[in-house]
Design an enzyme around this catalytic site. Structure first.
Site, PDB file in Angstrom:
ATOM      1  CG  ASP A 275     -33.197  86.170  77.911  1.00 51.21           C
ATOM      2  OD1 ASP A 275     -33.699  85.112  77.485  1.00 51.21           O
ATOM      3  OD2 ASP A 275     -33.294  87.260  77.316  1.00 51.21           O
ATOM      4  CB  ILE A 276     -28.949  82.577  82.136  1.00 58.22           C
ATOM      5  CG1 ILE A 276     -28.215  82.274  83.447  1.00 58.22           C
ATOM      6  CG2 ILE A 276     -27.975  82.810  80.988  1.00 58.22           C
ATOM      7  CD1 ILE A 276     -27.475  80.951  83.423  1.00 58.22           C
ATOM      8  CE  LYS A 317     -52.048  76.957  78.713  1.00 61.07           C
ATOM      9  NZ  LYS A 317     -52.672  76.754  80.042  1.00 61.07           N
ATOM     10  CD  GLN A 320     -52.894  80.903  80.713  1.00 65.69           C
ATOM     11  OE1 GLN A 320     -52.754  79.929  81.452  1.00 65.69           O
ATOM     12  NE2 GLN A 320     -53.853  80.964  79.807  1.00 65.69           N
ATOM     13  CG  ASP A 368     -49.281  94.155  64.964  1.00 64.93           C
ATOM     14  OD1 ASP A 368     -48.733  94.234  66.084  1.00 64.93           O
ATOM     15  OD2 ASP A 368     -49.209  93.156  64.233  1.00 64.93           O
ATOM     16  CB  CYS A 510     -20.256 109.807  59.736  1.00 68.50           C
ATOM     17  SG  CYS A 510     -18.917 109.334  60.859  1.00 68.50           S
ATOM     18  CG  MET A 513     -18.556 114.737  54.870  1.00 68.30           C
ATOM     19  SD  MET A 513     -16.906 114.754  55.634  1.00 68.30           S
ATOM     20  CE  MET A 513     -16.671 116.505  55.851  1.00 68.30           C
ATOM     21  CD  GLU A 534     -12.230 103.382  58.553  1.00 64.47           C
ATOM     22  OE1 GLU A 534     -12.994 102.590  59.126  1.00 64.47           O
ATOM     23  OE2 GLU A 534     -12.568 104.542  58.234  1.00 64.47           O
ATOM     24  NE  ARG A 600     -10.725 104.586  66.860  1.00 70.38           N
ATOM     25  CZ  ARG A 600     -11.813 103.846  67.037  1.00 70.38           C
ATOM     26  NH1 ARG A 600     -12.449 103.354  65.989  1.00 70.38           N
ATOM     27  NH2 ARG A 600     -12.270 103.587  68.244  1.00 70.38           N
ATOM     28  CG  HIS A 645     -23.596 110.353  63.254  1.00 74.55           C
ATOM     29  ND1 HIS A 645     -23.897 109.342  62.381  1.00 74.55           N
ATOM     30  CD2 HIS A 645     -22.276 110.219  63.554  1.00 74.55           C
ATOM     31  CE1 HIS A 645     -22.815 108.597  62.156  1.00 74.55           C
ATOM     32  NE2 HIS A 645     -21.817 109.114  62.862  1.00 74.55           N
ATOM     33  CD  GLU A 647     -27.509 110.042  61.870  1.00 73.18           C
ATOM     34  OE1 GLU A 647     -26.695 109.107  62.025  1.00 73.18           O
ATOM     35  OE2 GLU A 647     -27.197 111.124  61.323  1.00 73.18           O
TER      36      GLU A 647
END
Length: 673
Positions: A275-276, A317, A320, A368, A510, A513, A534, A600, A645, A647
């Site tokens: 990735d550049i 491949k 590689q 996996d 949040c 709620m 909001e 906010r 939050h 969690e």
């Protein structure tokens, strides 16, 4: 200049030698013409010629001396290893005053210098006791570098080592705070208020080590820091370039603030090799690999071994080519972690080792597994942690204690029952948008020895009042996660009403709620126009409004509608005070808590009295009593909304008490359905 002096020196030497030989051959005189010296036909008298010859000899002798002195001076100057700038600034030859570092923005510059010169970049060494592990990825994205890094950290931790994990993200955003969840997944918030990549959540959950702002960096943040320094004039006229300035900033980030007694720092480089936008990061860790040396730096490359059903073969491949790409920028991986869906044949491992220039034991199978919490034991069985320690020549490490992970895996795969939780959100088409919520629900399941099945429900489907809520029938609990904006907001309120009226356990977080409070205001307190500014800035009943000031530590934070969006929310850990006798106080077992926030807008404290008269209870407030933190309905079996939050602080070994209690209530509900 040196060449000119040398030519003059040689000419003076030759002329002076010729003059001496002439004097010797003529016996001190110079007779020209017939007869002896002093004859009438001479151009000059012998005596005058002798005087001129002596004067010429003296003159060229002086030239010879001066050019000899000049050449000696230049020779000494060439042996001086100082640069022109160092000599001009008076640095002594032995370096007593220290070499002038032209990459140091505080170092004085001479007129015409661009701050680079020929001085090499300073070596970055960091704490000599810390070892660094760099995890890169190739072939495709989403291979699980974050899980791999977290699992390796957990394995080293299980052997008694102290670890720290970091993430280097190549995107140009300063942080993911303003990015859509559909672009980036969830935003993980640290205690110190950093909005970071979701992989830091994996780091915390696997190791239990709380992340900090110094554990996540982006290209945008690096460039912002460099440009701020340049605008202040800190570089004193230097030409700012990717190498060395950007790479030095990256290296400084990697090495800085590792934490007390940390023995291993694991750095995940986001994106894929090639990735550049990632090139400066790869160059920086390449330089660190050289500066730290192999005894303190290890490169792990995570790749993919796809299986082609039509050919009946596993293909090496892509791996590689990925390693070839990595080596082309100067990084030789020491360990290859190969993702696959079936065992890797030994001959394929040998082929990978041969073509990728690694030891056979360094080709690690990353097959996996059934659950992410199986990964530490799986990687240990394949020898990942052993190979890392072998690279660092550590042969006296204790065996890892994986009993805790074994118990977690056993409970995950052999639960006592199942519960179904309906997650009602607006980004349900991107599961990573609720990664921490899903993990915290699983932790609640571990605490209750049950498997949690999550039913993802798009809240937009319920925005239409005519749409039935039959999809919520049969769920044992409803969770309303965070979010922003009007889309799907009414659907969350309808889901909250369904849970309240049907006595289904409901957990609002949040924005969830806030929607629960607005629903209660409309349908319990009779405030029909209740809304959030909001979504409706002109509402006559602003139950939820923009926070304009709050206290963080000892400082007052001010905001308004014109404030920039990025990094300006109420972020990080804030304390709250719980009401004695409330359900949340019982769940926490304490009246004082600290939780992470990211919002906010805030519930309007002016409506607390009306809502509590209607049967609600604001059981948690900020210490100053101005900001509502927790809303619950005491008459409901389990209806709690929190502004923070929870969690983000849940761990498999330490499930958050609210999630453990919520799943416990869902288990009871499952017996009633």
């Amino acid at each position: 200049m040196q060449n000119v002096i040398l030519v003059v020196h040689i000419i003076a030497c030759l002329v002076m030698t010729g003059l001496v030989l002439i004097q010797k051959s003529e016996g001190g005189g110079l007779g020209i013409g017939g007869g002896g010296g002093g004859g009438a036909g001479s151009l000059m008298s012998g005596r005058g010629a002798a005087g001129a010859l002596v004067r010429s000899t003296i003159m060229f002798g002086g030239i010879f001396f001066l050019t000899s002195l000049g050449l000696t001076t230049l020779a000494n100057r060439n042996n001086d290893t100082r640069t022109e700038v160092e000599r001009a600034l008076g640095a002594d030859e032995e370096g007593a005053s220290g070499p002038v570092d032209l990459l140091d923005p505080t170092a004085p510059l001479l007129e015409g210098q661009d701050g680079l010169g020929t001085t090499p970049a300073p070596a970055h060494q960091g704490d000599p006791m810390i070892r660094y592990i760099f995890i890169t990825g190739g072939v495709v994205s989403s291979l699980g570098k974050g899980i791999a890094s977290a699992a390796l950290g957990a394995l080293l931790q299980a052997r008694g080592y102290k670890v720290r994990l970091r993430k280097l993200d190549p995107y140009l955003n300063v942080d993911p705070g303003t990015m859509s969840p559909r672009q980036h997944g969830e935003v993980y918030v640290t205690d110190d208020g950093a909005e970071t990549d979701l992989d830091l959540g994996h780091y915390e959950r696997f190791t239990g080590v709380s992340a900090r702002q110094s554990d996540n960096i982006t290209t945008g943040r690096i460039y912002k820091h460099i440009i701020e320094k340049e605008r202040r004039g800190d570089y004193l006229g230097a030409t700012i370039q990717v190498i060395p300035h950007v790479t030095n900033e990256i290296k400084d980030f990697v090495l800085s603030d590792p934490g007390e007694d940390v023995e291993f720092v694991l750095c995940e480089i986001g994106g894929t090799v090639g990735d550049i936008e990632g090139l400066p990061f790869f160059e920086a860790i390449r330089q660190l690999g050289q500066e730290l040396g192999p005894e303190r730096a290890c490169f792990i490359h995570l790749t993919l071994l796809p299986y082609i059903p039509a050919a009946g073969e596993m293909k090496t491949k892509p791996t590689q080519h990925s390693v070839k790409e990595l080596r082309s920028i100067g990084i030789q991986p020491h360990i290859l972690l190969c993702r696959c869906d079936r065992p890797i044949p030994e001959n394929e491992k040998g082929k990978i080792a041969s073509f990728c220039n690694v030891r056979l034991s360094s080709v690690i199978e990353a097959r996996d597994v059934g659950h992410i919490y199986d990964v530490p034991e799986s990687y240990h069985a394949e020898g990942l942690d052993k190979e890392v320690l072998s690279h660092f020549r550590i042969d006296d490490a204790p065996e890892p204690d994986l009993s805790g992970w074994h118990q977690i895996a056993h409970t995950t795969h052999h639960p006592d029952g199942n519960v179904c939780i309906g997650l009602v959100g607006k980004y349900t088409d991107v599961p990573d948008a609720y990664k921490s919520v899903a993990e915290a629900l699983a932790h609640g399941g571990l605490a209750n020895k049950v498997k949690v099945d999550i039913r993802l429900i798009n809240s937009e489907e319920f925005d239409d009042e005519a749409r039935p809520l039959d999809i919520l029938e049969g769920v044992h609990g409803i969770i309303l996660p965070g979010g922003f904006g009007e889309r799907g907001a009414h659907g969350k309120m309808r889901a909250a009403r369904f849970a309240r009226e049907r006595k289904v356990p409901c957990f609002g977080i949040c924005y969830g709620m806030q929607m629960s409070v607005i629903e209660a205001a409309r349908n319990m307190a009779g405030i029909e126009d209740a809304n959030t500014t909001e979504n409706d800035p002109e509402t006559d009943a602003p139950l939820v409004g923009l926070m304009e000031e709050w206290t963080k530590g000892n400082e007052k934070v001010l905001r308004d509608a014109n404030t920039d969006k990025g990094g300006t929310m109420r972020l990080g850990a804030y304390p709250a005070r719980l009401k004695p006798g409330s359900k949340v106080a019982e769940i926490y077992g304490s009246l004082d808590i600290s939780e992470r926030h990211r919002h906010r807008y805030e519930v309007n404290a002016g409506y607390i009295e009306a809502l509590e008269k209607a049967g609600g209870l604001f059981s948690g407030l900020s210490p100053d009593g101005k900001l509502p933190e927790i809303f619950e309905i005491p008459s409901h079996p389990w209806f709690i909304g929190v502004q923070y939050h929870p969690e983000l602080k849940s761990r498999p070994f330490e499930p958050h008490p609210l999630f453990a209690s919520f799943i416990g209530a869902a288990v009871k509900q499952s017996r009633l359905v």
